[in-house]
Design a protein around this motif. Structure first.
Motif, PDB file in Angstrom:
ATOM      1  N   GLN A   1     -18.445  10.850  -9.552  1.00 18.99           N
ATOM      2  CA  GLN A   1     -18.637  11.868  -8.515  1.00 18.99           C
ATOM      3  C   GLN A   1     -19.960  12.615  -8.711  1.00 18.99           C
ATOM      4  O   GLN A   1     -20.636  12.954  -7.745  1.00 18.99           O
ATOM      5  CB  GLN A   1     -17.459  12.843  -8.494  1.00 18.99           C
ATOM      6  N   LEU A   2     -20.306  12.882  -9.962  1.00 16.79           N
ATOM      7  CA  LEU A   2     -21.598  13.517 -10.270  1.00 16.79           C
ATOM      8  C   LEU A   2     -22.737  12.660  -9.725  1.00 16.79           C
ATOM      9  O   LEU A   2     -23.655  13.168  -9.081  1.00 16.79           O
ATOM     10  CB  LEU A   2     -21.755  13.695 -11.790  1.00 16.79           C
ATOM     11  N   TYR A   3     -22.666  11.354  -9.967  1.00 20.44           N
ATOM     12  CA  TYR A   3     -23.733  10.459  -9.520  1.00 20.44           C
ATOM     13  C   TYR A   3     -23.824  10.446  -8.002  1.00 20.44           C
ATOM     14  O   TYR A   3     -24.930  10.479  -7.445  1.00 20.44           O
ATOM     15  CB  TYR A   3     -23.524   9.048 -10.078  1.00 20.44           C
ATOM     16  N   LEU A   4     -22.690  10.418  -7.327  1.00 18.47           N
ATOM     17  CA  LEU A   4     -22.699  10.450  -5.862  1.00 18.47           C
ATOM     18  C   LEU A   4     -23.335  11.741  -5.348  1.00 18.47           C
ATOM     19  O   LEU A   4     -24.130  11.716  -4.410  1.00 18.47           O
ATOM     20  CB  LEU A   4     -21.276  10.295  -5.309  1.00 18.47           C
ATOM     21  N   ARG A   5     -23.008  12.866  -5.986  1.00 15.21           N
ATOM     22  CA  ARG A   5     -23.589  14.155  -5.580  1.00 15.21           C
ATOM     23  C   ARG A   5     -25.101  14.182  -5.770  1.00 15.21           C
ATOM     24  O   ARG A   5     -25.796  14.948  -5.101  1.00 15.21           O
ATOM     25  CB  ARG A   5     -22.959  15.311  -6.374  1.00 15.21           C
ATOM     26  N   HIS A   6     -25.600  13.378  -6.691  1.00 14.13           N
ATOM     27  CA  HIS A   6     -27.040  13.356  -6.975  1.00 14.13           C
ATOM     28  C   HIS A   6     -27.740  12.171  -6.322  1.00 14.13           C
ATOM     29  O   HIS A   6     -28.791  11.727  -6.806  1.00 14.13           O
ATOM     30  CB  HIS A   6     -27.285  13.426  -8.485  1.00 14.13           C
ATOM     31  N   GLY A   7     -27.191  11.683  -5.217  1.00 12.83           N
ATOM     32  CA  GLY A   7     -27.899  10.720  -4.395  1.00 12.83           C
ATOM     33  C   GLY A   7     -27.726   9.260  -4.737  1.00 12.83           C
ATOM     34  O   GLY A   7     -28.371   8.399  -4.134  1.00 12.83           O
ATOM     35  N   PHE A   8     -26.873   8.950  -5.708  1.00 14.68           N
ATOM     36  CA  PHE A   8     -26.618   7.546  -6.021  1.00 14.68           C
ATOM     37  C   PHE A   8     -25.674   6.960  -4.982  1.00 14.68           C
ATOM     38  O   PHE A   8     -24.813   7.666  -4.455  1.00 14.68           O
ATOM     39  CB  PHE A   8     -25.988   7.407  -7.416  1.00 14.68           C
ATOM     40  N   VAL A   9     -25.858   5.690  -4.699  1.00 14.43           N
ATOM     41  CA  VAL A   9     -24.940   4.974  -3.818  1.00 14.43           C
ATOM     42  C   VAL A   9     -24.324   3.816  -4.596  1.00 14.43           C
ATOM     43  O   VAL A   9     -24.953   3.259  -5.501  1.00 14.43           O
ATOM     44  CB  VAL A   9     -25.632   4.462  -2.530  1.00 14.43           C
ATOM     45  N   GLU A  10     -23.093   3.494  -4.241  1.00 19.14           N
ATOM     46  CA  GLU A  10     -22.387   2.408  -4.913  1.00 19.14           C
ATOM     47  C   GLU A  10     -22.835   1.089  -4.312  1.00 19.14           C
ATOM     48  O   GLU A  10     -22.813   0.904  -3.099  1.00 19.14           O
ATOM     49  CB  GLU A  10     -20.878   2.621  -4.784  1.00 19.14           C
ATOM     50  N   MET A  11     -23.283   0.175  -5.188  1.00 13.02           N
ATOM     51  CA  MET A  11     -23.860  -1.100  -4.740  1.00 13.02           C
ATOM     52  C   MET A  11     -22.913  -2.272  -4.938  1.00 13.02           C
ATOM     53  O   MET A  11     -23.165  -3.353  -4.432  1.00 13.02           O
ATOM     54  CB  MET A  11     -25.160  -1.371  -5.510  1.00 13.02           C
ATOM     55  N   GLY A  12     -21.861  -2.094  -5.689  1.00 15.26           N
ATOM     56  CA  GLY A  12     -20.909  -3.174  -5.955  1.00 15.26           C
ATOM     57  C   GLY A  12     -20.082  -2.830  -7.168  1.00 15.26           C
ATOM     58  O   GLY A  12     -20.360  -1.856  -7.866  1.00 15.26           O
ATOM     59  N   GLU A  13     -19.041  -3.625  -7.398  1.00 10.40           N
ATOM     60  CA  GLU A  13     -18.179  -3.351  -8.542  1.00 10.40           C
ATOM     61  C   GLU A  13     -17.543  -4.632  -9.026  1.00 10.40           C
ATOM     62  O   GLU A  13     -17.522  -5.640  -8.324  1.00 10.40           O
ATOM     63  CB  GLU A  13     -17.126  -2.303  -8.194  1.00 10.40           C
ATOM     64  N   ASP A  14     -17.035  -4.572 -10.258  1.00 10.96           N
ATOM     65  CA  ASP A  14     -16.232  -5.658 -10.815  1.00 10.96           C
ATOM     66  C   ASP A  14     -14.919  -5.049 -11.296  1.00 10.96           C
ATOM     67  O   ASP A  14     -14.548  -3.966 -10.841  1.00 10.96           O
ATOM     68  CB  ASP A  14     -16.998  -6.411 -11.921  1.00 10.96           C
ATOM     69  N   GLU A  15     -14.229  -5.710 -12.200  1.00  7.79           N
ATOM     70  CA  GLU A  15     -12.927  -5.207 -12.642  1.00  7.79           C
ATOM     71  C   GLU A  15     -13.027  -3.828 -13.302  1.00  7.79           C
ATOM     72  O   GLU A  15     -12.097  -3.032 -13.225  1.00  7.79           O
ATOM     73  CB  GLU A  15     -12.264  -6.156 -13.650  1.00  7.79           C
ATOM     74  N   CYS A  16     -14.146  -3.557 -13.972  1.00  7.99           N
ATOM     75  CA  CYS A  16     -14.284  -2.339 -14.780  1.00  7.99           C
ATOM     76  C   CYS A  16     -15.309  -1.349 -14.235  1.00  7.99           C
ATOM     77  O   CYS A  16     -15.093  -0.145 -14.335  1.00  7.99           O
ATOM     78  CB  CYS A  16     -14.729  -2.695 -16.200  1.00  7.99           C
ATOM     79  N   PHE A  17     -16.420  -1.854 -13.742  1.00  9.55           N
ATOM     80  CA  PHE A  17     -17.598  -1.024 -13.489  1.00  9.55           C
ATOM     81  C   PHE A  17     -17.982  -0.954 -12.020  1.00  9.55           C
ATOM     82  O   PHE A  17     -17.754  -1.895 -11.269  1.00  9.55           O
ATOM     83  CB  PHE A  17     -18.816  -1.588 -14.242  1.00  9.55           C
ATOM     84  N   VAL A  18     -18.621   0.165 -11.671  1.00 12.83           N
ATOM     85  CA  VAL A  18     -19.288   0.311 -10.382  1.00 12.83           C
ATOM     86  C   VAL A  18     -20.788   0.363 -10.676  1.00 12.83           C
ATOM     87  O   VAL A  18     -21.225   1.107 -11.552  1.00 12.83           O
ATOM     88  CB  VAL A  18     -18.848   1.610  -9.665  1.00 12.83           C
ATOM     89  N   ARG A  19     -21.563  -0.461  -9.960  1.00 11.22           N
ATOM     90  CA  ARG A  19     -23.015  -0.438 -10.064  1.00 11.22           C
ATOM     91  C   ARG A  19     -23.537   0.566  -9.036  1.00 11.22           C
ATOM     92  O   ARG A  19     -23.143   0.521  -7.874  1.00 11.22           O
ATOM     93  CB  ARG A  19     -23.610  -1.829  -9.798  1.00 11.22           C
TER      94      ARG A  19
END
Length: 141
Positions: free
Chosen positions: A117-135
Motif C-alpha cells: 500500500q505504501l508503494y501504491l501511495r508513492h506512485g508505483f503501479v502493479e505490473m504482474g505477479e506470481d504465487e508469492c510476489f507482485v512486481r
C-alpha cells in the motif's frame, strides 16, 4: 533522513533486520531463507543505511540496469515503521533514478506485505505477479 553508504561492517545488521522482517513471508509462502544468498548479494549490490542524525533507522539495497533502479531490499527497524520514513526513502530513490537518467524505479513485494500500500501511495503501479510476489514500478523524471 538521509542515505549513507553501508560498509561490510553493517552486513550482519542488515541481514538480521531483513531476516526478521521477511521470515513471516518466507514461512507463509513456504520459501527457504538462505543466509549465504544474502551475504553473496551484499557484495554486488549497492548497500545504503537509512539514518537520522547518528541513529540508524534501517537499510536499503539497490541494483540497476539500463532501464531501472531496483529496490532489492528496504527495511526499517520496527520502531521507525509507520512514521513516513519509508516514503521519504522512496522519494529519495526516485530522485536518484532520475539523476542517473533511469526512467523507472522497480521492486518486488510479497503479495501479503502491507508495504504494498505504501508503494501504491508513492506512485508505483502493479505490473504482474506470481504465487508469492507482485512486481511494481514507478516512472521517474
Amino acid at each position: 533522513m538521509k542515505l549513507v553508504p553501508a560498509t561490510d561492517a553493517h552486513c550482519t545488521f542488515a541481514r538480521d533486520l531483513t531476516r526478521r522482517a521477511m521470515l513471516p513471508y518466507y514461512r507463509e509462502f513456504d520459501l527457504l531463507w538462505i543466509e549465504e544468498a544474502f551475504d553473496e548479494a551484499w557484495g554486488w549490490r549497492e548497500q545504503w543505511l537509512v539514518v537520522e542524525g547518528e541513529q540508524v533507522l534501517g537499510f536499503c539495497s539497490l541494483s540497476q540496469d539500463r532501464q531501472a533502479l531496483f529496490i532489492r531490499e528496504l527495511h526499517l527497524l520496527p520502531e521507525y515503521r509507520g512514521r513516513g520514513v519509508g516514503g521519504e526513502v522512496l522519494e529519495e530513490l526516485a530522485e536518484w533514478a532520475a539523476r542517473r537518467r533511469l526512467p523507472l524505479l522497480r521492486l518486488m513485494v510479497f503479495k501479503s506485505n502491507p508495504a504494498r500500500q505504501l508503494y501504491l501511495r508513492h506512485g508505483f503501479v502493479e505490473m504482474g505477479e506470481d504465487e508469492c510476489f507482485v512486481r511494481m514500478q514507478r516512472e521517474v523524471g
